[in-house]
Design an enzyme around this catalytic site. Sequence first.
Site, PDB file in Angstrom:
ATOM      1  N   GLU A  73       0.847  -1.193   0.000  1.00  0.00           N
ATOM      2  CA  GLU A  73       0.000   0.000   0.000  1.00  0.00           C
ATOM      3  C   GLU A  73       0.885   1.246   0.000  1.00  0.00           C
ATOM      4  O   GLU A  73       1.797   1.351   0.798  1.00  0.00           O
ATOM      5  CB  GLU A  73      -0.894  -0.032   1.250  1.00  0.00           C
ATOM      6  CG  GLU A  73      -1.895   1.085   1.290  1.00  0.00           C
ATOM      7  CD  GLU A  73      -2.612   1.212  -0.036  1.00  0.00           C
ATOM      8  OE1 GLU A  73      -3.346   0.291  -0.414  1.00  0.00           O
ATOM      9  OE2 GLU A  73      -2.441   2.244  -0.708  1.00  0.00           O
TER      10      GLU A  73
ATOM     11  N   LYS B  91       8.143  -1.810  -2.486  1.00  0.00           N
ATOM     12  CA  LYS B  91       7.593  -1.023  -1.379  1.00  0.00           C
ATOM     13  C   LYS B  91       8.728  -0.457  -0.516  1.00  0.00           C
ATOM     14  O   LYS B  91       8.748   0.737  -0.200  1.00  0.00           O
ATOM     15  CB  LYS B  91       6.664  -1.910  -0.547  1.00  0.00           C
ATOM     16  CG  LYS B  91       6.169  -1.300   0.730  1.00  0.00           C
ATOM     17  CD  LYS B  91       5.265  -0.110   0.501  1.00  0.00           C
ATOM     18  CE  LYS B  91       4.896   0.501   1.840  1.00  0.00           C
ATOM     19  NZ  LYS B  91       4.029   1.640   1.728  1.00  0.00           N
TER      20      LYS B  91
ATOM     21  N   CYS C 184       6.480   4.330   8.710  1.00  0.00           N
ATOM     22  CA  CYS C 184       7.088   3.539   7.633  1.00  0.00           C
ATOM     23  C   CYS C 184       8.553   3.824   7.345  1.00  0.00           C
ATOM     24  O   CYS C 184       9.359   2.908   7.259  1.00  0.00           O
ATOM     25  CB  CYS C 184       6.310   3.771   6.346  1.00  0.00           C
ATOM     26  SG  CYS C 184       4.680   3.067   6.395  1.00  0.00           S
TER      27      CYS C 184
HETATM   28  C1  UDX Z   1       4.720   7.379   3.660  1.00  0.00           C
HETATM   29  C2  UDX Z   1       4.741   7.237   2.138  1.00  0.00           C
HETATM   30  O1  UDX Z   1       4.554   8.518   1.540  1.00  0.00           O
HETATM   31  C3  UDX Z   1       3.659   6.285   1.691  1.00  0.00           C
HETATM   32  O2  UDX Z   1       3.744   6.074   0.279  1.00  0.00           O
HETATM   33  C4  UDX Z   1       3.807   4.965   2.414  1.00  0.00           C
HETATM   34  O3  UDX Z   1       2.764   4.106   2.059  1.00  0.00           O
HETATM   35  C5  UDX Z   1       3.842   5.160   3.907  1.00  0.00           C
HETATM   36  O4  UDX Z   1       4.853   6.103   4.268  1.00  0.00           O
HETATM   37  P1  UDX Z   1       3.306   8.731   5.454  1.00  0.00           P
HETATM   38  O5  UDX Z   1       4.342   8.269   6.428  1.00  0.00           O
HETATM   39  O6  UDX Z   1       1.885   8.592   5.802  1.00  0.00           O
HETATM   40  O7  UDX Z   1       3.506   7.983   4.057  1.00  0.00           O
HETATM   41  O8  UDX Z   1       3.535  10.293   5.176  1.00  0.00           O
HETATM   42  P2  UDX Z   1       4.429  11.190   4.183  1.00  0.00           P
HETATM   43  O9  UDX Z   1       3.558  12.217   3.626  1.00  0.00           O
HETATM   44  O10 UDX Z   1       5.221  10.396   3.232  1.00  0.00           O
HETATM   45  O11 UDX Z   1       5.394  11.930   5.211  1.00  0.00           O
HETATM   46  C6  UDX Z   1       6.386  11.239   5.962  1.00  0.00           C
HETATM   47  C7  UDX Z   1       7.205  12.221   6.768  1.00  0.00           C
HETATM   48  O12 UDX Z   1       8.027  13.009   5.931  1.00  0.00           O
HETATM   49  C8  UDX Z   1       6.377  13.226   7.587  1.00  0.00           C
HETATM   50  O13 UDX Z   1       6.980  13.400   8.854  1.00  0.00           O
HETATM   51  C9  UDX Z   1       6.449  14.487   6.755  1.00  0.00           C
HETATM   52  O14 UDX Z   1       6.278  15.657   7.525  1.00  0.00           O
HETATM   53  C10 UDX Z   1       7.847  14.383   6.190  1.00  0.00           C
HETATM   54  N1  UDX Z   1       8.038  15.130   4.931  1.00  0.00           N
HETATM   55  C11 UDX Z   1       7.345  14.789   3.808  1.00  0.00           C
HETATM   56  C12 UDX Z   1       8.952  16.181   4.900  1.00  0.00           C
HETATM   57  O15 UDX Z   1       9.602  16.503   5.911  1.00  0.00           O
HETATM   58  N2  UDX Z   1       9.138  16.855   3.715  1.00  0.00           N
HETATM   59  C13 UDX Z   1       8.475  16.529   2.570  1.00  0.00           C
HETATM   60  O16 UDX Z   1       8.725  17.190   1.546  1.00  0.00           O
HETATM   61  C14 UDX Z   1       7.545  15.465   2.620  1.00  0.00           C
END
Ligand code: UDX
Length: 448
Positions: free
Chosen positions: A144, A199, A255
Amino acid sequence: MAVIADRCSEIQVTVVDLNAERIAAWNDPDLSKLPVYEPGLDAVLGRCRGRNLHFSTAVDAAIASADMVFLSVNTPTKTKGLGAGQASDLRWIEASARQVAACARGHTIVVEKSTLPVRTAAVIQQILDSEKGGKSFSVLSNPEFLAEGTAITDLENPDRVLIGGEDPEAIEALAGIYGHWVAPEQILRTNLWSSELSKLTANAFLAQRISSINSIAAFCEATGADVREVAKAIGMDSRIGPKFLQAGPGFGGSCFQKDILNLVYLCRHYGLEEVAAYWEQVVALNTWQQHRIARLVVTKLFGTVTGKRLAVLGFAFKANTNDTRESPAIRICRDLLEEGAQLAIVDPKVPAAQIAKDLGQAPSAQASDGGGGGGAQGGWQLARSAVEAAAGADAVLLLTEWAEFGELDWEGVAAVMRKPAWLFDARATADGSAARAAGLNVWVQGQG
Ligand code: UDX
């Protein structure tokens, strides 16, 4: 599963869990009380719960009547034993596979939905195949890619759906479900191992971009460049692209760290030391970034925060979720508590009990008014608003990019703070010029 039920009204979806309290919460008539806060999820549940989406603790019966079983259990990093700190703990996957083996009837398709180390499907298949008595199983990998906070739209409009497997009939059965709303060319079919590894690789690449931009943010602060200008300039290169270049307090979430550490562990297992060290550095930089922010707060506040009140805006790992797993706020707050700070924490969705668990300490009984008068012991309290948190504080730290923190009235906030007062904007989402105009010293991520 809710989105599958929503899009495929002829399919009966039953979500089962051993935890009766959790299942009861999913069945709560009040849709504002669901255990997971996710924009749009309440509307989806409102449409299909009780129609073709059911939540139940009758695990064995649900398995027995299912044509397809999705394994969606936790695979946290092991905390002890072989591979502690890096390898995934597969005990729940194994237990679920055994339960499916025991309870299934006839032919059952078993789908790995949890993110798993490469070749876990072989383990699941072995467990299933050891069960006799006219049963047969096909194992598929269907990782996912949704992100929290945008889960429903990500599921409704996925970039791609990935199905790994060996049994063409099983693959087509699962592809047929997604085919209700996903275009055929977006449904990829691979072998099992490619799917499992894709993944881990996707998460490693995404996390690597964040560590890369955060490393440049620190360098920008040292040199007078602005990381947002740099991100825009490089993001317009179509080979690099503009997404995931937002410098911040480091990545959190369930993740990224777990999956990279798992990748590192597997690389070492296969003797690829340089590859392991390469990916390990993505996590090391992330940890450093979090400590760096705590350190610079202490430095700017004349080298000590002991007894000082600090307002912390945001505790979730990102906006629009109540999830705090691996949230950068945890490490930053723990560092500041260690320094003896009095933290006033405000987050629109994270309850005090969760913060207490994450910080390893209960909230303090009495609100400290700052002023350097507190003891050497760090403490924290929940605040109901940013202004309440800022009252008597020497600094405001913006750690999660909730929209409401981008719209604060800095005149009002500055008025209740002790001077000289600071704004540390770790997400670069506050109105920095308004805060400066209100008399605050302002530090912005990647800008200094
Ligand atoms: C992530 C992946 O995006 C997703 O595809 C996978 O299935 C699960 O892990 P998620 O952890 O829900 O999803 O959030 P995501 O939006 O990816 O953000 C992860 C972290 O990175 C957050 O702490 C966010 O604040 C940080 N982040 C994200 C940044 O610091 N800068 C960015 O440009 C993007």
